[in-house]
Scaffold this motif. Structure first.
Motif, PDB file in Angstrom:
ATOM      1  N   GLU A 259       2.380  -6.870   1.951  1.00  0.00           N
ATOM      2  CA  GLU A 259       2.216  -8.144   2.668  1.00  0.00           C
ATOM      3  C   GLU A 259       1.259  -9.078   1.923  1.00  0.00           C
ATOM      4  O   GLU A 259       1.526 -10.271   1.773  1.00  0.00           O
ATOM      5  CB  GLU A 259       1.705  -7.890   4.083  1.00  0.00           C
ATOM      6  N   GLN A 260       0.121  -8.538   1.435  1.00  0.00           N
ATOM      7  CA  GLN A 260      -0.832  -9.354   0.681  1.00  0.00           C
ATOM      8  C   GLN A 260      -0.188  -9.883  -0.594  1.00  0.00           C
ATOM      9  O   GLN A 260      -0.340 -11.057  -0.931  1.00  0.00           O
ATOM     10  CB  GLN A 260      -2.079  -8.537   0.337  1.00  0.00           C
ATOM     11  N   ALA A 261       0.526  -9.013  -1.317  1.00  0.00           N
ATOM     12  CA  ALA A 261       1.176  -9.431  -2.563  1.00  0.00           C
ATOM     13  C   ALA A 261       2.162 -10.573  -2.300  1.00  0.00           C
ATOM     14  O   ALA A 261       2.206 -11.548  -3.052  1.00  0.00           O
ATOM     15  CB  ALA A 261       1.877  -8.246  -3.219  1.00  0.00           C
TER      16      ALA A 261
ATOM     17  N   ALA B  17       1.589 -14.299  -3.600  1.00  0.00           N
ATOM     18  CA  ALA B  17       2.552 -14.489  -4.686  1.00  0.00           C
ATOM     19  C   ALA B  17       2.083 -13.806  -5.967  1.00  0.00           C
ATOM     20  O   ALA B  17       2.004 -14.403  -7.034  1.00  0.00           O
ATOM     21  CB  ALA B  17       2.831 -15.975  -4.922  1.00  0.00           C
ATOM     22  N   ILE B  18       1.732 -12.521  -5.820  1.00  0.00           N
ATOM     23  CA  ILE B  18       1.291 -11.729  -6.970  1.00  0.00           C
ATOM     24  C   ILE B  18       2.174 -10.500  -7.094  1.00  0.00           C
ATOM     25  O   ILE B  18       2.828 -10.085  -6.134  1.00  0.00           O
ATOM     26  CB  ILE B  18      -0.198 -11.293  -6.851  1.00  0.00           C
ATOM     27  N   GLY B  19       2.165  -9.918  -8.272  1.00  0.00           N
ATOM     28  CA  GLY B  19       2.899  -8.677  -8.480  1.00  0.00           C
ATOM     29  C   GLY B  19       2.220  -7.534  -7.748  1.00  0.00           C
ATOM     30  O   GLY B  19       1.014  -7.572  -7.471  1.00  0.00           O
ATOM     31  N   ALA B  20       2.990  -6.520  -7.452  1.00  0.00           N
ATOM     32  CA  ALA B  20       2.483  -5.373  -6.700  1.00  0.00           C
ATOM     33  C   ALA B  20       1.371  -4.635  -7.435  1.00  0.00           C
ATOM     34  O   ALA B  20       0.578  -3.938  -6.820  1.00  0.00           O
ATOM     35  CB  ALA B  20       3.625  -4.416  -6.376  1.00  0.00           C
ATOM     36  N   ARG B  21       1.281  -4.796  -8.753  1.00  0.00           N
ATOM     37  CA  ARG B  21       0.263  -4.065  -9.516  1.00  0.00           C
ATOM     38  C   ARG B  21      -1.013  -4.873  -9.738  1.00  0.00           C
ATOM     39  O   ARG B  21      -1.943  -4.403 -10.371  1.00  0.00           O
ATOM     40  CB  ARG B  21       0.863  -3.603 -10.834  1.00  0.00           C
ATOM     41  N   ILE B  22      -1.067  -6.104  -9.237  1.00  0.00           N
ATOM     42  CA  ILE B  22      -2.277  -6.923  -9.357  1.00  0.00           C
ATOM     43  C   ILE B  22      -3.259  -6.496  -8.269  1.00  0.00           C
ATOM     44  O   ILE B  22      -2.915  -6.454  -7.088  1.00  0.00           O
ATOM     45  CB  ILE B  22      -1.977  -8.429  -9.207  1.00  0.00           C
TER      46      ILE B  22
ATOM     47  N   THR C 143      -9.569 -11.829   1.201  1.00  0.00           N
ATOM     48  CA  THR C 143      -8.819 -11.066   0.209  1.00  0.00           C
ATOM     49  C   THR C 143      -8.136 -12.051  -0.728  1.00  0.00           C
ATOM     50  O   THR C 143      -7.471 -12.984  -0.285  1.00  0.00           O
ATOM     51  CB  THR C 143      -7.741 -10.197   0.900  1.00  0.00           C
ATOM     52  N   GLY C 144      -8.348 -11.849  -2.035  1.00  0.00           N
ATOM     53  CA  GLY C 144      -7.737 -12.737  -3.022  1.00  0.00           C
ATOM     54  C   GLY C 144      -7.347 -11.976  -4.270  1.00  0.00           C
ATOM     55  O   GLY C 144      -7.879 -10.897  -4.551  1.00  0.00           O
ATOM     56  N   ALA C 145      -6.423 -12.538  -5.005  1.00  0.00           N
ATOM     57  CA  ALA C 145      -5.957 -11.913  -6.242  1.00  0.00           C
ATOM     58  C   ALA C 145      -7.109 -11.837  -7.242  1.00  0.00           C
ATOM     59  O   ALA C 145      -7.787 -12.829  -7.497  1.00  0.00           O
ATOM     60  CB  ALA C 145      -4.798 -12.703  -6.827  1.00  0.00           C
ATOM     61  N   SER C 146      -7.305 -10.655  -7.806  1.00  0.00           N
ATOM     62  CA  SER C 146      -8.438 -10.456  -8.713  1.00  0.00           C
ATOM     63  C   SER C 146      -8.312 -11.256  -9.999  1.00  0.00           C
ATOM     64  O   SER C 146      -9.310 -11.538 -10.655  1.00  0.00           O
ATOM     65  CB  SER C 146      -8.599  -8.976  -9.049  1.00  0.00           C
TER      66      SER C 146
END
Length: 158
Positions: free
Chosen positions: A96-98, A102-107, A130-133
């Motif tokens: 859900e977060q990915a 709009a990030i890949g599952a491995r980010i 929560t945010g993309a690293s």
């Protein structure tokens, strides 16, 4: 910021939330959700959790946006934030977060938990961001430092 619809809902506290809010497991809590946006892009997800009685007293349990903001609502209800702890961790994104970010599952995502207590030491709020690293930066500047000297020791005069 874009407020989720509905903005607030009453739930049984997940174990980690109950622990951070110093509540009994599965205690009633109110969760408010919103998304930080830059243009059309979601850059961070935010969940704010409140003990049910705090949320009800401050009107934070309403499903719409809080006019004047959450801080004003807390202050008006007699809850005066006095101190906070912040915990920053990295974790795998959930599906859900990915999707929302709009990030890949491995980010990996950074998860920032800010736990706020009032003047009496009661925990009144947990804000989880929560945010993309790969696109989130945390800057704490300046940080005030409290220096305590023992009562029998004086600092040298300059």
């Amino acid at each position: 910021m874009e407020v989720a619809t509905p903005a607030a809902e009453t739930l049984d506290a997940p174990t980690d939330v109950a622990e951070l809010l110093t509540l009994a497991p599965s205690a009633a809590v109110v969760r408010r959700q919103r998304r930080a946006m830059i243009g059309p892009d979601v850059v961070a997800l935010q969940e704010a959790w409140y003990p049910a009685d705090v949320a009800q007293a401050a009107g934070l349990d309403r499903p719409d946006k809080i006019k004047g903001g959450v801080l004003a609502a807390l202050l008006d209800a007699g809850f005066h934030p006095a101190e906070a702890d912040e915990y920053v961790t990295a974790d795998e994104s959930t599906p859900e977060q990915a999707a929302q970010l709009a990030i890949g599952a491995r980010i990996a995502v950074l998860v920032i938990d800010r736990v706020t207590r009032d003047r009496k030491g009661r925990t009144i709020e947990l804000v989880r961001t929560t945010g993309a690293s790969d696109r989130l930066s945390l800057v704490y500047s300046p940080l005030p430092l409290q220096v305590r000297t023992p009562p029998d020791t004086a600092l040298p005069q300059s």
